[in-house]
Scaffold this motif. Structure first.
Motif, PDB file in Angstrom:
ATOM      1  N   ALA A  87       0.851  -1.204   0.000  1.00  0.00           N
ATOM      2  CA  ALA A  87       0.000   0.000   0.000  1.00  0.00           C
ATOM      3  C   ALA A  87       0.882   1.249   0.000  1.00  0.00           C
ATOM      4  O   ALA A  87       0.597   2.221  -0.709  1.00  0.00           O
ATOM      5  N   LYS A  88       1.952   1.250   0.763  1.00  0.00           N
ATOM      6  CA  LYS A  88       2.833   2.420   0.888  1.00  0.00           C
ATOM      7  C   LYS A  88       3.478   2.810  -0.427  1.00  0.00           C
ATOM      8  O   LYS A  88       3.659   3.984  -0.720  1.00  0.00           O
ATOM      9  N   ARG A  89       3.776   1.820  -1.283  1.00  0.00           N
ATOM     10  CA  ARG A  89       4.406   2.170  -2.553  1.00  0.00           C
ATOM     11  C   ARG A  89       3.354   2.419  -3.647  1.00  0.00           C
ATOM     12  O   ARG A  89       3.673   2.424  -4.848  1.00  0.00           O
ATOM     13  N   GLY A  90       2.088   2.595  -3.214  1.00  0.00           N
ATOM     14  CA  GLY A  90       1.041   2.976  -4.172  1.00  0.00           C
ATOM     15  C   GLY A  90       0.331   1.812  -4.826  1.00  0.00           C
ATOM     16  O   GLY A  90      -0.492   1.991  -5.727  1.00  0.00           O
ATOM     17  N   GLY A  91       0.634   0.590  -4.380  1.00  0.00           N
ATOM     18  CA  GLY A  91      -0.113  -0.585  -4.885  1.00  0.00           C
ATOM     19  C   GLY A  91      -1.378  -0.768  -4.056  1.00  0.00           C
ATOM     20  O   GLY A  91      -1.943   0.201  -3.550  1.00  0.00           O
TER      21      GLY A  91
ATOM     22  N   GLN B  69      -5.131   1.320  -4.137  1.00  0.00           N
ATOM     23  CA  GLN B  69      -5.014   2.337  -5.207  1.00  0.00           C
ATOM     24  C   GLN B  69      -5.008   1.707  -6.603  1.00  0.00           C
ATOM     25  O   GLN B  69      -5.531   2.288  -7.552  1.00  0.00           O
ATOM     26  N   THR B  70      -4.428   0.534  -6.737  1.00  0.00           N
ATOM     27  CA  THR B  70      -4.412  -0.152  -8.037  1.00  0.00           C
ATOM     28  C   THR B  70      -5.840  -0.464  -8.474  1.00  0.00           C
ATOM     29  O   THR B  70      -6.221  -0.275  -9.632  1.00  0.00           O
TER      30      THR B  70
ATOM     31  N   GLN C  87      -7.780   2.712  -9.536  1.00  0.00           N
ATOM     32  CA  GLN C  87      -7.491   3.138 -10.924  1.00  0.00           C
ATOM     33  C   GLN C  87      -8.263   2.305 -11.931  1.00  0.00           C
ATOM     34  O   GLN C  87      -8.882   2.835 -12.857  1.00  0.00           O
TER      35      GLN C  87
ATOM     36  N   ALA D  30      -5.219   9.091  -4.425  1.00  0.00           N
ATOM     37  CA  ALA D  30      -3.905   9.680  -4.694  1.00  0.00           C
ATOM     38  C   ALA D  30      -3.971  11.201  -4.810  1.00  0.00           C
ATOM     39  O   ALA D  30      -3.110  11.910  -4.275  1.00  0.00           O
ATOM     40  N   GLU D  31      -5.033  11.723  -5.440  1.00  0.00           N
ATOM     41  CA  GLU D  31      -5.102  13.182  -5.658  1.00  0.00           C
ATOM     42  C   GLU D  31      -5.336  13.955  -4.354  1.00  0.00           C
ATOM     43  O   GLU D  31      -5.217  15.169  -4.334  1.00  0.00           O
TER      44      GLU D  31
ATOM     45  N   ARG E 288      -3.688  12.905  -1.469  1.00  0.00           N
ATOM     46  CA  ARG E 288      -2.668  12.387  -0.561  1.00  0.00           C
ATOM     47  C   ARG E 288      -2.173  13.464   0.398  1.00  0.00           C
ATOM     48  O   ARG E 288      -1.945  13.201   1.586  1.00  0.00           O
TER      49      ARG E 288
END
Ligand code: NIG
Ligand code: FE
Length: 413
Positions: free
Chosen positions: A106-110, A113-114, A117, A189-190, A192
């Motif tokens: 989760a911390k690296r944006g997976g 958030q995946t 998208q 993400a937008e 954050r």
């Protein structure tokens, strides 16, 4: 419509009892009728009893189904699913096998958030086609009603799109759905760097729109470190109540952040997960009459060993429910029988307790006690015939489907 009779079930597992959730020792009582039968008309059960009694009530045009050698149970009620999303999380799945944790991903944006998208990029039609396919997985595994959450859109438009798909699954497939708004699943993400902005969007735009269109019955939140803290959760859920939504909450899954106590404070209907909840949280839930919804599939699939303390919860008088947490990240399973297996082997529940938790107690948690969760005259004729003699086998033969026939409102699916 001619009536429908089921005869000669080796066990008719009725779960008859008070029209409320079952507590403590009550979870062990399944109301079994050996050589049982039931009669249904116009989608509802009219009689249950011993086969000879039901046979006497049959008319010339009654459709008779012989259930010899089979156990018959109410359709399972899955009180916690994330049904609607696009894509999958196969990359996360494989990374975890290599040792990366859910939190690191989760911390690296997976992670979530995946899926957000992919879900934003999908049309309502695409999402409906995906959800319809998954609805058949639930039905094939003996589930006839699910709660389903939004939470992979995280914009007004995309959250509404998901909630409309949940509603369509309920009207256009045999699987009944109960909708929950989970806009507070993660900060998109937008936002954050602007958590306050996202919380305002939920409170000022999403909740009023959902309340107005009556697109959800419940509001949920992921109350967790790096997601929504106790103060955020209190603000959002207090606003949700003002829009007529009842509360379910994801609490104490990865860390104990006081989520169970907050659920008790807010008089939530359910507190879900509870892997990290200790004695204080359990007694707060008991005092407030909040139902725990335990999700052993997510513990199993994340490779954790820390299951929620089901025994202590039952002993404290909590009306435990059991659900799949069906979602692409932490619990890709639509199988309540798999959860029964985990409940017995990992949480030391008895097979009977696990079945109560996935039928009548789950129905109570969804405000559906009058219509589903047990086989009683007046309730919907939602039931399943299994290729096994007795109910304990459902938890015992894990990874094997014993489902023979699934009936929803008296119709074979
Ligand atoms: O219940 N905890 C938050 N939500 C889900 C996981 C969602 C995801 O990873 O996509 C859960 O475990
Ligand atoms: Fe969940």
């Amino acid at each position: 419509m001619p009536s429908l009779a089921i005869l000669h079930a080796s066990q008719l597992v009725t779960l008859v009892g008070p029209a409320r959730a079952r507590y403590g020792k009550e979870l062990g009582g399944l109301g079994i009728i050996p050589d049982g039968g039931l009669l249904a008309a116009n989608g509802r059960i009219t009689h249950i009893g011993k086969t000879p009694e039901i046979e006497k009530l049959c008319q010339r045009d009654t459709e008779v189904v012989d259930a010899r050698g089979c156990a018959v149970l109410p359709g399972f009620v899955d009180a916690h699913t994330h049904l609607v999303f696009a894509g999958n999380r196969l990359e996360d799945f494989e990374s975890r096998a290599r040792g990366e944790t859910y939190e690191q991903i989760a911390k690296r944006g997976g992670g979530i958030q995946t899926t957000v998208q992919a879900t934003r990029a999908a049309s309502e039609e695409d999402l409906f086609a995906l959800a319809k396919g998954r609805a058949s997985w639930f039905l094939k595994n003996g589930t006839t009603t699910i709660e389903a959450k939004s939470g992979y859109g995280l914009t007004l438009k995309d959250e509404l799109k998901i909630l409309r798909v949940i509603r369509r699954v309920g009207t256009e497939t045999p699987l009944e759905t109960v909708p929950t708004f989970l806009g507070a699943h993660a900060f998109p993400a937008e936002f954050r760097e602007n958590h306050g902005g996202y919380i305002s969007l939920i409170i000022d735009k999403m909740l009023p729109a959902i309340g107005e269109e009556k697109l959800a019955e419940y509001c949920d939140i992921f109350c967790e470190q790096n997601y929504f803290d106790v103060d955020d959760s209190r603000r959002i859920l207090t606003a949700a109540k003002q829009h007529g939504l009842k509360l379910r909450m994801h609490v104490d899954q990865l860390t104990n952040s006081g989520g169970a106590t907050l659920a008790a404070d807010l008089a939530a209907i359910t507190a879900d997960h509870l892997e990290q909840t200790g004695a204080d949280g359990i007694s707060a839930l008991a005092k407030a009459g909040v139902q725990p919804v335990l999700l052993p599939g997510s513990v199993y699939a994340l490779g954790s060993k820390k299951y929620p303390k089901a025994r202590q919860m039952i002993d404290a008088g909590l009306a435990v429910a059991l659900a799949t947490d069906f979602n692409p990240g932490s619990s890709p399973s639509a199988s309540i029988p798999m959860m029964l297996s985990l409940a017995v082997t990992q949480m030391r529940m008895s097979p009977a307790e696990a079945i109560t938790a996935a039928t009548i107690n789950a129905a109570a948690s969804l405000g559906r006690i009058e219509s589903i969760g047990s086989l009683e005259a007046g309730k919907l004729a939602n039931f399943v015939i299994y290729n096994c003699d007795e109910y304990r086998e459902l938890a015992y033969w894990f990874g094997v489907s014993l489902v023979r026939d699934v009936f929803v409102r008296g119709k074979r699916t």
